[in-house]
Each structure stands twice: as C-alpha cells, then as structure tokens.
Write a protein that holds these residues in place. Structure first.
Motif, PDB file in Angstrom:
ATOM      1  N   PRO A 208      24.029  29.468  22.921  1.00  0.00           N
ATOM      2  CA  PRO A 208      25.007  28.482  22.442  1.00  0.00           C
ATOM      3  C   PRO A 208      24.333  27.331  21.698  1.00  0.00           C
ATOM      4  CG  PRO A 208      24.505  28.056  24.734  1.00  0.00           C
ATOM      5  CD  PRO A 208      23.684  29.256  24.347  1.00  0.00           C
ATOM      6  N   ARG A 209      25.124  26.613  20.938  1.00  0.00           N
ATOM      7  CA  ARG A 209      24.679  25.313  20.424  1.00  0.00           C
ATOM      8  C   ARG A 209      25.413  24.239  21.215  1.00  0.00           C
ATOM      9  NH1 ARG A 209      28.562  22.844  17.432  1.00  0.00           N
ATOM     10  NH2 ARG A 209      30.182  24.166  16.503  1.00  0.00           N
ATOM     11  N   ALA A 210      24.780  23.103  21.398  1.00  0.00           N
ATOM     12  CA  ALA A 210      25.381  22.029  22.193  1.00  0.00           C
ATOM     13  C   ALA A 210      26.493  21.339  21.413  1.00  0.00           C
ATOM     14  CB  ALA A 210      24.313  21.018  22.590  1.00  0.00           C
ATOM     15  N   LEU A 211      27.604  21.129  22.056  1.00  0.00           N
ATOM     16  CA  LEU A 211      28.714  20.404  21.443  1.00  0.00           C
ATOM     17  C   LEU A 211      28.350  18.933  21.271  1.00  0.00           C
ATOM     18  CD1 LEU A 211      31.621  21.956  23.524  1.00  0.00           C
ATOM     19  CD2 LEU A 211      31.402  22.138  21.035  1.00  0.00           C
ATOM     20  N   SER A 212      28.650  18.385  20.103  1.00  0.00           N
ATOM     21  CA  SER A 212      28.475  16.949  19.879  1.00  0.00           C
ATOM     22  C   SER A 212      29.689  16.208  20.424  1.00  0.00           C
ATOM     23  CB  SER A 212      28.330  16.664  18.390  1.00  0.00           C
ATOM     24  OG  SER A 212      29.557  16.936  17.718  1.00  0.00           O
ATOM     25  N   THR A 213      29.584  14.894  20.500  1.00  0.00           N
ATOM     26  CA  THR A 213      30.728  14.092  20.950  1.00  0.00           C
ATOM     27  C   THR A 213      31.915  14.294  20.025  1.00  0.00           C
ATOM     28  OG1 THR A 213      29.251  12.436  21.902  1.00  0.00           O
ATOM     29  CG2 THR A 213      31.513  11.763  21.504  1.00  0.00           C
ATOM     30  N   LYS A 214      31.650  14.381  18.716  1.00  0.00           N
ATOM     31  CA  LYS A 214      32.726  14.616  17.747  1.00  0.00           C
ATOM     32  C   LYS A 214      33.355  15.993  17.974  1.00  0.00           C
ATOM     33  CE  LYS A 214      33.744  14.400  12.791  1.00  0.00           C
ATOM     34  NZ  LYS A 214      34.432  15.683  12.691  1.00  0.00           N
ATOM     35  N   ASP A 215      32.516  16.999  18.258  1.00  0.00           N
ATOM     36  CA  ASP A 215      33.037  18.337  18.566  1.00  0.00           C
ATOM     37  C   ASP A 215      33.975  18.286  19.762  1.00  0.00           C
ATOM     38  OD1 ASP A 215      31.539  19.621  16.568  1.00  0.00           O
ATOM     39  OD2 ASP A 215      29.834  19.961  17.919  1.00  0.00           O
ATOM     40  N   ILE A 216      33.582  17.532  20.771  1.00  0.00           N
ATOM     41  CA  ILE A 216      34.385  17.454  21.995  1.00  0.00           C
ATOM     42  C   ILE A 216      35.718  16.772  21.721  1.00  0.00           C
ATOM     43  CG2 ILE A 216      34.506  16.421  24.302  1.00  0.00           C
ATOM     44  CD1 ILE A 216      31.474  16.905  24.510  1.00  0.00           C
ATOM     45  N   GLU A 217      35.701  15.727  20.909  1.00  0.00           N
ATOM     46  CA  GLU A 217      36.947  15.042  20.553  1.00  0.00           C
ATOM     47  C   GLU A 217      37.898  15.999  19.835  1.00  0.00           C
ATOM     48  OE1 GLU A 217      35.558  11.797  18.214  1.00  0.00           O
ATOM     49  OE2 GLU A 217      34.918  10.588  19.946  1.00  0.00           O
ATOM     50  N   GLU A 218      37.352  16.830  18.937  1.00  0.00           N
ATOM     51  CA  GLU A 218      38.178  17.813  18.229  1.00  0.00           C
ATOM     52  C   GLU A 218      38.688  18.880  19.191  1.00  0.00           C
ATOM     53  OE1 GLU A 218      35.679  19.291  15.149  1.00  0.00           O
ATOM     54  OE2 GLU A 218      35.821  17.470  13.910  1.00  0.00           O
ATOM     55  N   LEU A 219      37.857  19.249  20.145  1.00  0.00           N
ATOM     56  CA  LEU A 219      38.238  20.254  21.131  1.00  0.00           C
ATOM     57  C   LEU A 219      39.425  19.776  21.966  1.00  0.00           C
ATOM     58  CD1 LEU A 219      37.520  22.960  22.598  1.00  0.00           C
ATOM     59  CD2 LEU A 219      36.056  21.601  24.092  1.00  0.00           C
ATOM     60  N   VAL A 220      39.377  18.541  22.426  1.00  0.00           N
ATOM     61  CA  VAL A 220      40.477  17.984  23.221  1.00  0.00           C
ATOM     62  C   VAL A 220      41.763  17.992  22.406  1.00  0.00           C
ATOM     63  CG1 VAL A 220      41.340  15.909  24.375  1.00  0.00           C
ATOM     64  CG2 VAL A 220      38.943  16.593  24.665  1.00  0.00           C
ATOM     65  N   LEU A 221      41.656  17.617  21.138  1.00  0.00           N
ATOM     66  CA  LEU A 221      42.835  17.622  20.260  1.00  0.00           C
ATOM     67  C   LEU A 221      43.365  19.034  20.076  1.00  0.00           C
ATOM     68  CD1 LEU A 221      44.738  16.052  18.386  1.00  0.00           C
ATOM     69  CD2 LEU A 221      43.057  16.388  16.544  1.00  0.00           C
ATOM     70  N   ASP A 222      42.466  20.003  19.919  1.00  0.00           N
ATOM     71  CA  ASP A 222      42.895  21.391  19.731  1.00  0.00           C
ATOM     72  C   ASP A 222      43.564  21.944  20.987  1.00  0.00           C
ATOM     73  OD1 ASP A 222      42.117  21.553  17.106  1.00  0.00           O
ATOM     74  OD2 ASP A 222      40.129  22.372  17.558  1.00  0.00           O
ATOM     75  N   TRP A 223      43.118  21.499  22.152  1.00  0.00           N
ATOM     76  CA  TRP A 223      43.766  21.920  23.392  1.00  0.00           C
ATOM     77  C   TRP A 223      45.207  21.405  23.427  1.00  0.00           C
ATOM     78  CZ3 TRP A 223      39.271  23.658  26.333  1.00  0.00           C
ATOM     79  CH2 TRP A 223      39.591  24.563  27.356  1.00  0.00           C
ATOM     80  N   ALA A 224      45.390  20.150  23.034  1.00  0.00           N
ATOM     81  CA  ALA A 224      46.728  19.571  23.005  1.00  0.00           C
ATOM     82  C   ALA A 224      47.599  20.263  21.958  1.00  0.00           C
ATOM     83  CB  ALA A 224      46.644  18.074  22.721  1.00  0.00           C
ATOM     84  N   ASN A 225      47.020  20.585  20.799  1.00  0.00           N
ATOM     85  CA  ASN A 225      47.781  21.267  19.750  1.00  0.00           C
ATOM     86  C   ASN A 225      48.220  22.661  20.211  1.00  0.00           C
ATOM     87  OD1 ASN A 225      47.532  19.119  17.979  1.00  0.00           O
ATOM     88  ND2 ASN A 225      45.706  19.930  16.981  1.00  0.00           N
ATOM     89  N   ALA A 226      47.337  23.350  20.917  1.00  0.00           N
ATOM     90  CA  ALA A 226      47.696  24.670  21.447  1.00  0.00           C
ATOM     91  C   ALA A 226      48.827  24.553  22.454  1.00  0.00           C
ATOM     92  CB  ALA A 226      46.475  25.338  22.079  1.00  0.00           C
ATOM     93  N   ALA A 227      48.801  23.515  23.272  1.00  0.00           N
ATOM     94  CA  ALA A 227      49.872  23.301  24.249  1.00  0.00           C
ATOM     95  C   ALA A 227      51.206  23.071  23.544  1.00  0.00           C
ATOM     96  CB  ALA A 227      49.526  22.117  25.146  1.00  0.00           C
ATOM     97  N   GLN A 228      51.186  22.305  22.465  1.00  0.00           N
ATOM     98  CA  GLN A 228      52.414  22.085  21.711  1.00  0.00           C
ATOM     99  C   GLN A 228      52.943  23.386  21.124  1.00  0.00           C
ATOM    100  OE1 GLN A 228      50.843  18.782  19.163  1.00  0.00           O
ATOM    101  NE2 GLN A 228      52.683  17.689  19.828  1.00  0.00           N
ATOM    102  N   ARG A 229      52.044  24.236  20.646  1.00  0.00           N
ATOM    103  CA  ARG A 229      52.477  25.532  20.116  1.00  0.00           C
ATOM    104  C   ARG A 229      53.088  26.390  21.218  1.00  0.00           C
ATOM    105  NH1 ARG A 229      47.203  25.025  17.454  1.00  0.00           N
ATOM    106  NH2 ARG A 229      47.626  24.261  15.336  1.00  0.00           N
ATOM    107  N   ALA A 230      52.519  26.312  22.417  1.00  0.00           N
ATOM    108  CA  ALA A 230      53.067  27.070  23.539  1.00  0.00           C
ATOM    109  C   ALA A 230      54.495  26.615  23.842  1.00  0.00           C
ATOM    110  CB  ALA A 230      52.178  26.905  24.767  1.00  0.00           C
ATOM    111  N   VAL A 231      54.744  25.321  23.772  1.00  0.00           N
ATOM    112  CA  VAL A 231      56.095  24.791  23.994  1.00  0.00           C
ATOM    113  C   VAL A 231      57.047  25.345  22.936  1.00  0.00           C
ATOM    114  CG1 VAL A 231      57.516  22.709  24.040  1.00  0.00           C
ATOM    115  CG2 VAL A 231      55.276  22.700  25.155  1.00  0.00           C
ATOM    116  N   LYS A 232      56.602  25.333  21.679  1.00  0.00           N
ATOM    117  CA  LYS A 232      57.435  25.854  20.589  1.00  0.00           C
ATOM    118  C   LYS A 232      57.723  27.337  20.762  1.00  0.00           C
ATOM    119  CE  LYS A 232      55.780  22.515  17.151  1.00  0.00           C
ATOM    120  NZ  LYS A 232      54.974  22.328  15.915  1.00  0.00           N
ATOM    121  N   ALA A 233      56.810  28.047  21.413  1.00  0.00           N
ATOM    122  CA  ALA A 233      56.980  29.485  21.632  1.00  0.00           C
ATOM    123  C   ALA A 233      57.843  29.801  22.839  1.00  0.00           C
ATOM    124  CB  ALA A 233      55.615  30.150  21.775  1.00  0.00           C
TER     125      ALA A 233
END
Length: 468
Positions: A208-233
C-alpha cells in the motif's frame, strides 16, 4: 371480486410480483401458537424501521459485478436472484455485500461499488425487490485498504503454494486491478497484508501507499456521498464496515497503524477516522434511518510478539469504542473478530462461540452504564460444529424430524437472543451468512423446528412444512 384483487401485486414496482398474504418469516398475527413466540421471531424497531424477525443476512462477498465498462461495480440480476431469495424466504434484513465507497476501495475488481451516481439504478433494483418481499434492505459501505485489488477466491483456489491452495492472488491491471493505488494507514512493501516481498511469488497482496491527510478528508467525504446514494436507492439500513482487516480496522489497530499524525498513536487518534466517517454519514442520512457498525472486536494478536510489542485492538478497545457509539448516532454494533494480520492466533472462520461471548460482554457493559446500543452476534450459527458447542448435546426438544443439526441451530439462535433465568440475552439480533447460502429457507426451517407457525411466501404455500 375483480381479477386484480385475486392476486394483488406489490405497488410501486415496474414489474409484477405478488403481495404476500402475510409477511414471510413472521408469526401469523393473532394466530393460536402451540409454543410461546421466541424473541428471535418478535419484531424489533430500530429508529424508523421495524424488523419482522431478528434473523439478518450478513454481507457476503460474491465477486460478481463487471470490472470494466459502464456497469463497473454495479449490481446485477445475480444479486436479485441470490439476495432476493433470502428476502423471499423470510429473513428480517438482507445486507448487500461490502460495497466500495471509492473505486480503489473494492476488495476485488469484481466487487460492487457506490462511488458514482451511475451505480444507483442497479442498487435500487435489488433493494426494491428485497423490500417487495417484506424484508429490509441494507448495504455495507466499505473500503478494503491494503487488502484491495485481489482476485476472487476461486481464482486463488486454482493456484497452489507448496501443494496447498493459495489464500489470495493479486489482481493486476490486466484484470482490472489497481496495484499502484492500494492504500492504507502506512505505506511500503513491509505493510503488505501478508508482509511478503514484492518478488515473492507466494505473495497475495500489493504494497500500500500511506494515505495523506488530504486523502483521508476526501475519503470521509466519499463515504458520506456513498451513503447519500444508498438513500436515493431506497436502502433501509447502512452499515459501516470497520472489521476484518479492511481500512477502518487498519486504522483502529496499532498493529497496522504506526502513524505519527492525528490519525495514529493514541486510542483517540486511531479511532478518529471511524468517528469522522460516522459523523459524516449521520449528517446526510435521514434521522429515521438506522446506522450499524461492524467491528472486529479483537485482532487475536495479544499473544503474538508483534501484538506484545506494538499493542493490538482487543476486547477492551472494543468496549471503549462501543461506549462512544450511541452519542455518535450508531444504533447497532455488529460484533465480529480477526482478519487484520496473518499471525492472528485464531481462525475467524472457526471461532465457535468466542464472538458470542464478546458480544454478550459488550452488551452487559453498556447496560450497566444505561447506554442504548443494539448488539448483533455474527459467526455463531453458520456451522453445525459451532451449534453443537453452543447448545447441549441431544438437539432441540421440539425437533420433529431427523434433521438434528437444524434443530441445534434453531436452539442456538434462540439462546443468543432470549433472556433466561434473569440473565440478559447475548445479543439483540443474529447475523447469518454461509448457512443462508446452503439453505435460503433457513428462517422457515428454524421456525418449524421451534414449533412456531410462521408465514410462508404465497408461491411456496403448497409445499410448506406441516403445522406442528
């Protein structure tokens, strides 16, 4: 009576499927039962949803989506055929398998994802069918971290190492993998899951490569975006996958997290990613929607040299985390174990009743502090050998056939969720996986062995078990 009233369809679908006379897997309302209804078959309300019984289908990886093209990561008719059948046969909730919140978060190139709106329609189609059969639909949102970009297990099973089948095979670019974009808390070849050198042909995991702080911030946002898509589904329940050595678990455990920034070191720092993901999801989903969390309650690394020198994620850590969850808006803790390191001292697929005991311990401790969190027990009813170790020898008293194994499984499932002799139950729900693959009608069989008269799907009424 008009013909359409003779065989009513489920409303709101673009196709016809009959509306059941009574909800499969639930005791008949107002029926005269020969035995008291066990808690296992009593409804359970969690936020704005009500389970028809306490038997849940745990997420099971199927490696059955396209790895390229416009339908990459989208569910297919295969998922309706399998997951839909569990719903048809009475499960209270059916979880869709670990679903990547990012493309590189899939376990394999053939695992599902929810990182784009293009994946919503196929998910809705599966969810709609599950719900049309009276079950709730759930989805497990996940990121595989350093265990990503591997091939389906049957691909690994075709290859041997020292005469034994390989556990894992790396998925390269040629089969849709992403060897240069596998990520984790830490980076470098020494942090590959099996800790094998890059040129070691027996190795089954990428560095693996180590996640940067910026990567982690994007990851948290992507988790929330996926949750919103699940609601829409139209999904009813979301579960965060924090277990089995996948990304969140990698951050939780000091065995795999040696970061020196705000995401590593102390318990507070190692749990930060999970907490941020939980808070982000809870903000974007309806207040009425339940949020579950699956964790590995222990690494099973306490007795290893690595665990002794680095520390590990253990039951005490899980208890400490569990006490934070009600305040974060988590409704149910799904208690599993292991999967974070190849040196673990227990095989999580042969854990017998250890996970039940841990689930029970967490539930007791939370009750002592008046904290409200439902507990799910997993890995307990999947094997006859496990069932034999949970209940007394001799089978269930209500067994009416020679099928003693299903009788023992029925007794085991009841025992986990039932209060007895003043003792609290071990868990509020049971999550079953492999046994459903063997017997999709497992719920109906369990009810019959318990002497309970439950509803069957309309199309199967002619072959239902005789009343006891």
């Amino acid at each position: 009576m008009a013909p359409q009233d003779l065989n009513r369809g489920v409303p709101g679908l673009e196709y016809f499927t009959p509306k059941h006379n009574a909800n499969p897997g639930a005791p008949f309302p107002n029926a005269q039962q020969n035995v008291p209804t066990p808690t296992l078959f009593k409804p359970l309300t969690i936020r704005g949803t009500t389970l028809r019984n306490r038997i849940l289908v745990a997420p099971m990886c199927q490696y059955s989506t396209a790895h390229e093209g416009p339908t990459t990561g989208a569910l297919t008719d295969y998922h309706i055929a399998t997951l839909g059948h569990y719903a048809l046969k009475g499960a209270g909730l059916v979880f869709i398998e670990a679903t990547g919140v990012q493309a590189n978060g899939r376990i394999s190139p053939n695992c599902p994802g929810l990182w784009t709106d293009a994946q919503i329609p196929a998910l809705r189609r599966v969810s709609d069918f599950i719900r049309s059969q009276g079950a709730q639909s759930g989805i497990q949102l996940a990121h595989a971290g350093r265990k990503a970009s591997t091939c389906a297990p049957w691909i690994a099973g075709e290859k041997t190492e020292g005469g034994k089948k390989k556990v894992s095979v790396k998925a390269g670019v040629d089969v849709g993998g992403w060897p240069d974009n596998v990520v984790g808390p830490m980076g470098g070849q020494e942090w590959a899951w099996d800790e094998k050198a890059a040129d070691d042909e027996s190795g089954g995991y990428w560095a693996p490569r180590a996640l940067s702080t910026k990567d982690i911030e994007e990851l948290v946002l992507d988790w929330a975006n996926a949750a919103q898509r699940a609601v829409k589904a139209g999904i009813d329940v979301i579960e965060i996958h924090g277990a089995h050595g996948y990304l969140i678990h990698q951050f939780l455990s000091p065995v795999t997290n040696q970061r020196t920034d705000k995401y590593g070191g102390s318990f507070e720092n190692r749990t930060r990613l999970l907490i941020e993901i939980t808070e982000a999801i809870r903000k974007v989903i309806p207040d009425t929607m339940p949020l579950y969390l699956r964790i590995s309650s222990t690494d099973w690394m306490e007795e290893t040299e690595k665990g002794k020198s680095l520390g590990s994620w253990d039951v005490e850590s899980s208890l400490r985390l569990a006490k934070l969850l009600p305040g974060l808006g988590v409704d149910l803790l799904d208690v599993s174990s292991g999967g974070n390191h190849p040196e673990q001292r227990i095989n999580m697929f042969d854990s017998k009743d250890y996970q039940i005991r841990i689930a029970s311990q967490i539930r007791r401790e939370l009750k002592k502090e008046n904290l409200s969190l439902f507990i799910g027990a997993v890995g307990l009813i999947t094997e006859a050998e496990q069932a034999r170790n949970i209940v007394e020898e001799g089978g269930a008293a209500n067994a009416k056939t020679g099928d003693t194994e299903i009788a023992k499984e029925a007794e085991a499932a009841v025992k986990v969720t039932e209060a007895k002799d003043g003792n609290e139950p071990s868990a509020d729900v049971v999550l079953v996986a492999r046994q459903f693959m063997r017997e999709p009608e497992w719920v109906l069989k369990v009810a019959w062995q318990l002497g309970l008269d439950v509803a069957w799907p309309n199309q199967f009424l002619r072959i239902r078990f005789p009343k006891l």
